[in-house]
Design a protein around this motif. Structure first.
Motif, PDB file in Angstrom:
ATOM      1  N   ASP A   2      45.410  36.566  41.585  1.00 41.34           N
ATOM      2  CA  ASP A   2      44.671  37.369  42.590  1.00 41.34           C
ATOM      3  C   ASP A   2      43.446  36.914  42.836  1.00 41.34           C
ATOM      4  OD1 ASP A   2      46.734  39.157  43.027  1.00 41.34           O
ATOM      5  OD2 ASP A   2      46.265  40.533  41.771  1.00 41.34           O
ATOM      6  N   PHE A   3      42.754  36.514  41.695  1.00 40.48           N
ATOM      7  CA  PHE A   3      41.285  36.240  41.953  1.00 40.48           C
ATOM      8  C   PHE A   3      41.220  34.860  42.664  1.00 40.48           C
ATOM      9  CE2 PHE A   3      38.269  38.666  39.399  1.00 40.48           C
ATOM     10  CZ  PHE A   3      38.663  39.839  38.787  1.00 40.48           C
ATOM     11  N   GLU A   4      42.070  34.010  42.415  1.00 34.52           N
ATOM     12  CA  GLU A   4      42.071  32.783  43.040  1.00 34.52           C
ATOM     13  C   GLU A   4      42.171  33.028  44.600  1.00 34.52           C
ATOM     14  OE1 GLU A   4      41.371  29.622  41.947  1.00 34.52           O
ATOM     15  OE2 GLU A   4      41.987  29.360  39.807  1.00 34.52           O
ATOM     16  N   SER A   5      43.246  33.945  44.589  1.00 26.45           N
ATOM     17  CA  SER A   5      43.280  34.106  46.269  1.00 26.45           C
ATOM     18  C   SER A   5      42.151  34.882  46.846  1.00 26.45           C
ATOM     19  CB  SER A   5      44.531  35.083  46.414  1.00 26.45           C
ATOM     20  OG  SER A   5      45.655  34.727  45.748  1.00 26.45           O
ATOM     21  N   ALA A   6      41.333  35.459  46.285  1.00 23.37           N
ATOM     22  CA  ALA A   6      40.330  35.993  46.432  1.00 23.37           C
ATOM     23  C   ALA A   6      39.086  34.896  46.823  1.00 23.37           C
ATOM     24  CB  ALA A   6      39.758  37.276  45.602  1.00 23.37           C
ATOM     25  N   GLY A   7      39.257  33.750  46.342  1.00 24.20           N
ATOM     26  CA  GLY A   7      38.354  32.740  46.502  1.00 24.20           C
ATOM     27  C   GLY A   7      37.560  32.569  45.108  1.00 24.20           C
ATOM     28  N   ILE A   8      38.088  33.122  44.075  1.00 26.83           N
ATOM     29  CA  ILE A   8      37.165  32.987  42.942  1.00 26.83           C
ATOM     30  C   ILE A   8      37.736  32.021  41.891  1.00 26.83           C
ATOM     31  CG2 ILE A   8      36.281  34.446  40.891  1.00 26.83           C
ATOM     32  CD1 ILE A   8      36.647  36.655  43.036  1.00 26.83           C
ATOM     33  N   LYS A   9      37.061  30.997  41.412  1.00 27.02           N
ATOM     34  CA  LYS A   9      37.574  29.892  40.573  1.00 27.02           C
ATOM     35  C   LYS A   9      37.951  30.407  39.073  1.00 27.02           C
ATOM     36  CE  LYS A   9      36.836  25.142  39.531  1.00 27.02           C
ATOM     37  NZ  LYS A   9      35.791  24.125  38.909  1.00 27.02           N
ATOM     38  N   MET A  10      39.141  30.338  38.541  1.00 27.96           N
ATOM     39  CA  MET A  10      39.381  31.035  37.118  1.00 27.96           C
ATOM     40  C   MET A  10      39.841  29.780  36.396  1.00 27.96           C
ATOM     41  SD  MET A  10      39.373  33.988  37.891  1.00 27.96           S
ATOM     42  CE  MET A  10      40.271  34.927  36.590  1.00 27.96           C
ATOM     43  N   GLN A  11      39.484  29.944  35.053  1.00 25.70           N
ATOM     44  CA  GLN A  11      39.914  29.115  34.032  1.00 25.70           C
ATOM     45  C   GLN A  11      40.675  30.195  33.042  1.00 25.70           C
ATOM     46  OE1 GLN A  11      37.602  26.532  31.316  1.00 25.70           O
ATOM     47  NE2 GLN A  11      36.067  26.478  32.765  1.00 25.70           N
ATOM     48  N   LEU A  12      41.762  29.635  32.188  1.00 30.01           N
ATOM     49  CA  LEU A  12      42.258  30.636  31.368  1.00 30.01           C
ATOM     50  C   LEU A  12      42.062  29.867  30.046  1.00 30.01           C
ATOM     51  CD1 LEU A  12      46.043  30.953  33.146  1.00 30.01           C
ATOM     52  CD2 LEU A  12      43.547  32.155  33.625  1.00 30.01           C
ATOM     53  N   TYR A  60      32.580  40.583  42.726  1.00 31.45           N
ATOM     54  CA  TYR A  60      34.064  40.474  42.588  1.00 31.45           C
ATOM     55  C   TYR A  60      34.997  41.404  43.145  1.00 31.45           C
ATOM     56  CZ  TYR A  60      32.743  36.861  38.936  1.00 31.45           C
ATOM     57  OH  TYR A  60      32.010  35.808  38.350  1.00 31.45           O
ATOM     58  N   GLY A  61      34.529  42.527  43.144  1.00 30.45           N
ATOM     59  CA  GLY A  61      35.566  43.511  43.760  1.00 30.45           C
ATOM     60  C   GLY A  61      35.542  43.586  45.421  1.00 30.45           C
ATOM     61  N   ALA A  62      34.498  43.167  45.844  1.00 32.08           N
ATOM     62  CA  ALA A  62      34.497  43.148  47.654  1.00 32.08           C
ATOM     63  C   ALA A  62      35.468  41.891  47.655  1.00 32.08           C
ATOM     64  CB  ALA A  62      32.995  42.773  47.805  1.00 32.08           C
ATOM     65  N   CYS A  63      35.254  40.677  47.068  1.00 31.92           N
ATOM     66  CA  CYS A  63      36.086  39.676  47.041  1.00 31.92           C
ATOM     67  C   CYS A  63      37.515  39.909  46.849  1.00 31.92           C
ATOM     68  CB  CYS A  63      35.681  38.365  46.200  1.00 31.92           C
ATOM     69  SG  CYS A  63      34.181  37.711  46.460  1.00 31.92           S
ATOM     70  N   LEU A  64      37.965  40.750  45.858  1.00 26.71           N
ATOM     71  CA  LEU A  64      39.415  41.092  45.756  1.00 26.71           C
ATOM     72  C   LEU A  64      39.852  41.930  46.997  1.00 26.71           C
ATOM     73  CD1 LEU A  64      39.124  42.041  41.870  1.00 26.71           C
ATOM     74  CD2 LEU A  64      40.475  39.861  43.016  1.00 26.71           C
ATOM     75  N   GLN A  65      38.841  42.991  47.471  1.00 21.61           N
ATOM     76  CA  GLN A  65      39.429  43.966  48.637  1.00 21.61           C
ATOM     77  C   GLN A  65      39.450  43.100  50.031  1.00 21.61           C
ATOM     78  OE1 GLN A  65      37.322  47.580  49.124  1.00 21.61           O
ATOM     79  NE2 GLN A  65      37.477  47.424  51.382  1.00 21.61           N
ATOM     80  N   LYS A  66      38.391  42.131  49.894  1.00 24.33           N
ATOM     81  CA  LYS A  66      38.739  41.129  51.090  1.00 24.33           C
ATOM     82  C   LYS A  66      39.811  40.350  51.325  1.00 24.33           C
ATOM     83  CE  LYS A  66      35.841  37.660  53.532  1.00 24.33           C
ATOM     84  NZ  LYS A  66      36.455  36.233  52.961  1.00 24.33           N
ATOM     85  N   SER A  67      40.516  39.928  50.022  1.00 24.41           N
ATOM     86  CA  SER A  67      41.607  39.156  50.143  1.00 24.41           C
ATOM     87  C   SER A  67      42.985  40.303  50.498  1.00 24.41           C
ATOM     88  CB  SER A  67      41.823  38.395  48.770  1.00 24.41           C
ATOM     89  OG  SER A  67      42.105  39.303  47.923  1.00 24.41           O
ATOM     90  N   GLY A  68      42.733  41.547  50.672  1.00 21.79           N
ATOM     91  CA  GLY A  68      43.773  42.424  50.801  1.00 21.79           C
ATOM     92  C   GLY A  68      44.203  43.323  49.739  1.00 21.79           C
ATOM     93  N   LEU A  69      43.567  43.261  48.665  1.00 25.32           N
ATOM     94  CA  LEU A  69      43.935  43.958  47.331  1.00 25.32           C
ATOM     95  C   LEU A  69      43.504  45.436  47.489  1.00 25.32           C
ATOM     96  CD1 LEU A  69      43.625  41.305  44.765  1.00 25.32           C
ATOM     97  CD2 LEU A  69      46.039  42.503  45.354  1.00 25.32           C
ATOM     98  N   ASP A  70      44.126  46.190  46.708  1.00 28.52           N
ATOM     99  CA  ASP A  70      43.998  47.473  46.591  1.00 28.52           C
ATOM    100  C   ASP A  70      42.716  47.751  45.645  1.00 28.52           C
ATOM    101  OD1 ASP A  70      43.697  50.505  46.932  1.00 28.52           O
ATOM    102  OD2 ASP A  70      45.481  50.618  45.292  1.00 28.52           O
ATOM    103  N   VAL A  71      41.634  48.228  45.870  1.00 28.53           N
ATOM    104  CA  VAL A  71      40.402  48.182  44.875  1.00 28.53           C
ATOM    105  C   VAL A  71      39.523  49.438  45.065  1.00 28.53           C
ATOM    106  CG1 VAL A  71      38.391  46.792  43.989  1.00 28.53           C
ATOM    107  CG2 VAL A  71      40.165  45.690  45.483  1.00 28.53           C
ATOM    108  N   HIS A  72      39.131  49.986  43.827  1.00 32.69           N
ATOM    109  CA  HIS A  72      38.611  51.158  43.802  1.00 32.69           C
ATOM    110  C   HIS A  72      37.194  51.044  43.074  1.00 32.69           C
ATOM    111  CE1 HIS A  72      42.329  53.337  44.915  1.00 32.69           C
ATOM    112  NE2 HIS A  72      42.939  52.389  44.348  1.00 32.69           N
ATOM    113  N   PHE A  73      36.252  51.517  43.656  1.00 38.33           N
ATOM    114  CA  PHE A  73      35.011  51.123  43.163  1.00 38.33           C
ATOM    115  C   PHE A  73      34.301  52.432  42.662  1.00 38.33           C
ATOM    116  CE2 PHE A  73      35.561  48.265  46.421  1.00 38.33           C
ATOM    117  CZ  PHE A  73      35.130  46.902  46.128  1.00 38.33           C
ATOM    118  N   LEU A  74      33.834  52.251  41.396  1.00 35.60           N
ATOM    119  CA  LEU A  74      32.793  53.298  40.640  1.00 35.60           C
ATOM    120  C   LEU A  74      31.405  52.867  40.911  1.00 35.60           C
ATOM    121  CD1 LEU A  74      32.830  55.949  38.658  1.00 35.60           C
ATOM    122  CD2 LEU A  74      32.401  54.488  36.972  1.00 35.60           C
ATOM    123  N   LEU A  75      30.647  53.794  41.275  1.00 32.35           N
ATOM    124  CA  LEU A  75      29.373  53.780  41.731  1.00 32.35           C
ATOM    125  C   LEU A  75      28.663  54.967  41.046  1.00 32.35           C
ATOM    126  CD1 LEU A  75      30.750  53.185  44.966  1.00 32.35           C
ATOM    127  CD2 LEU A  75      28.624  51.775  44.606  1.00 32.35           C
TER     128      LEU A  75
END
Lengths: 320, 320
Positions: free
Chosen positions: A179-189, A26-41
């Motif tokens: 944001d998630f939808e823009s990153a190609g992730i289908k969402m349901q509320l 999910y984080g990679a998809c969000l970053q790819k769509s242009g968002l500012d993402v910080h990853f803890l590893l």
């Protein structure tokens, strides 16, 4: 003020706690769509700081040669949305991780299995800064910083309110979902997070539990008349557990889940993968908490109790 | 006439159906004490006809260089006491074996586990020619005609009457018990065979079942608080099952069984040994029939039902 826009116009920042099969995807998809993402590893920190992330996906492979990687939350900037993508067996770390990481107006989005995880997070950051998400995702981490997305990926997201009161649809939910939808992730509320969590348990409890105890894939459990009945009986106990929390799962939901599983490809559940890899099992959140919720409200779920007892035995032996 | 002396003075003759760990041990003891014993064998027939039986026992080793061995019941003479020592998974063979083998005044003594086995035999030879025995025996067959007796050996014997009515102590019981006692086998006479069978299930159901499902010895099941509770809960379900059949197992019996198992040496149950050896499991007699008895009388035993379902799955996969 809670449950409002986090920011009116500027872009949201995201923290991903746990860059594995789920958080990494999910984080990679969000970053790819242009968002500012910080990853803890954790174990992959060195590798990913140098080489970034690789995602193989049925929706198209992609590479992020550079990501903002961290080995400690204390080095991460405060973020608008903190996504908890750790295994629940790591949740004892959250009281240290969350307080300085989530912005005043921010929110923690818990993408974990089971029940009661939002209660824990609410104790740390306050009940007006918590949301939950149920992920319907097939993905694996196949190497350091290397994620293979196999299928699905939809997230059903809901607002948390104290004691799991129904919280409805809020603007900040919609903003994050966008944001998630823009990153190609289908969402349901989901208007009712607790109902959504119980519904997911209708599938998770029988298949995750029995796959470990009986060393079986979904198709094997469905192909034997005895375990097929047992799966269904466990599902009805989950429905009864939800009922004890005043949540009504529709009658046809059980039949739908059975048919859905019949049509799935033979599947090794996530708990079975954890067990085979000798990782600790998420027994408490997926079995222990639903039992606690139900028993506190006078419901008796004997078969889920027995499955819980069997899993506690196996988990304890597996880690020793 | 039924339930009387079989013969007033002359010596009883014995047939042993199934010369394995159990039938081989008891039959050899009876022959050693001077009785006329006829052994039915299957895979060991050739070897035992030539070399007889060897018994290693904590009570003293002995050899029977010559025994009356048979490969088919049709070649055996009619006997006063026909001891059924087959696994219950072979009971479909009984309608062929028994009718000509048991004398008019004779009796079939069923030394098998579980519930309902005497009902089956009664349908074949009449309900006045059946007795049941519960064996508390640790023994293994370690090679052709070679039995290793490890511990215990007591038999609790009871008369069968139609529908498991209480039949009391009869003279023929005492006569047979005398033969066994003379052969060094400790005997107990039960006035109520059905009560005795339910009591034995208090131990057999939790330990045999869970040992297979969880791949565990008795000490492992007792050493984990979750499975220890589960064992006890299963025992109480057996007590409830007995109650549904109007049989009262004393309250302290469960605690006694738990303490007894705590003191036992780590033990791999007989069902676990069958499972490991890829032999069919005695699931129907030990689990299926107690459930049928109870359900027909309106009792619901959810955890035993779940154990039954899990065992049916494992048994089916194990034999395929």
């Amino acid at each position: 003020m809670a449950n409002q826009f986090i920011y009116n116009s500027s872009q949201l920042s995201y923290a991903i706690l746990g860059t594995g099969a789920l958080g990494g995807y999910y984080g990679a998809c969000l970053q790819k769509s242009g968002l500012d993402v910080h990853f803890l590893l954790h174990s992959d920190y060195e590798y990913v700081s140098k080489h970034g992330l690789v995602v193989e996906s049925k929706n198209g492979d992609f590479t992020l040669p550079q990501v903002q990687a961290y080995s400690e939350t204390s080095k991460m900037p405060p973020c608008d949305v903190v996504i908890v993508a750790l295994k629940t067996t790591q949740n004892h770390l959250l009281p240290q991780m969350l307080p300085n990481l989530v912005k005043e107006n921010g929110v923690v989005l818990v993408l974990q299995n089971g029940l009661g995880v939002e209660d824990e997070v609410a104790k740390i950051v306050g009940s007006n800064r918590v949301m939950g998400g149920l992920c319907f995702l097939c993905s694996n981490k196949v190497g350091a910083g290397h994620i293979r997305h196999l299928d699905y990926g939809e997230i059903k997201m809901g607002e948390y309110a104290a004691n799991y009161q129904t919280a409805g649809i809020t603007k900040r939910m919609q903003q994050i979902a966008n944001d998630f939808e823009s990153a190609g992730i289908k969402m349901q509320l989901a208007e009712d997070l607790l109902l959504a969590r119980w519904q997911k348990l209708v599938w998770n409890i029988p298949y995750n539990g029995l796959s470990v105890v009986l060393d079986a894939r979904t198709d094997e459990l469905m192909g034997n008349s005895h375990t097929r009945s047992l799966v269904e009986e466990l599902m009805w106990e989950v429905v009864a557990g939800a009922k004890s929390c005043d949540r009504t799962i529709p009658q046809n939901f059980v039949e739908t889940m059975l048919q859905y599983t019949d049509k799935m490809k033979p599947y090794r559940t996530s708990m079975k993968i954890d067990y085979d890899e000798k990782r600790p099992l998420e027994v408490e959140k997926m079995f222990g908490n639903p039992l606690k919720f139900s028993q506190a409200r006078g419901a008796n779920l004997p078969k889920i109790t027995m499955l819980y007892q069997q899993l506690k035995f196996l988990d304890s032996r597996n880690s020793s």
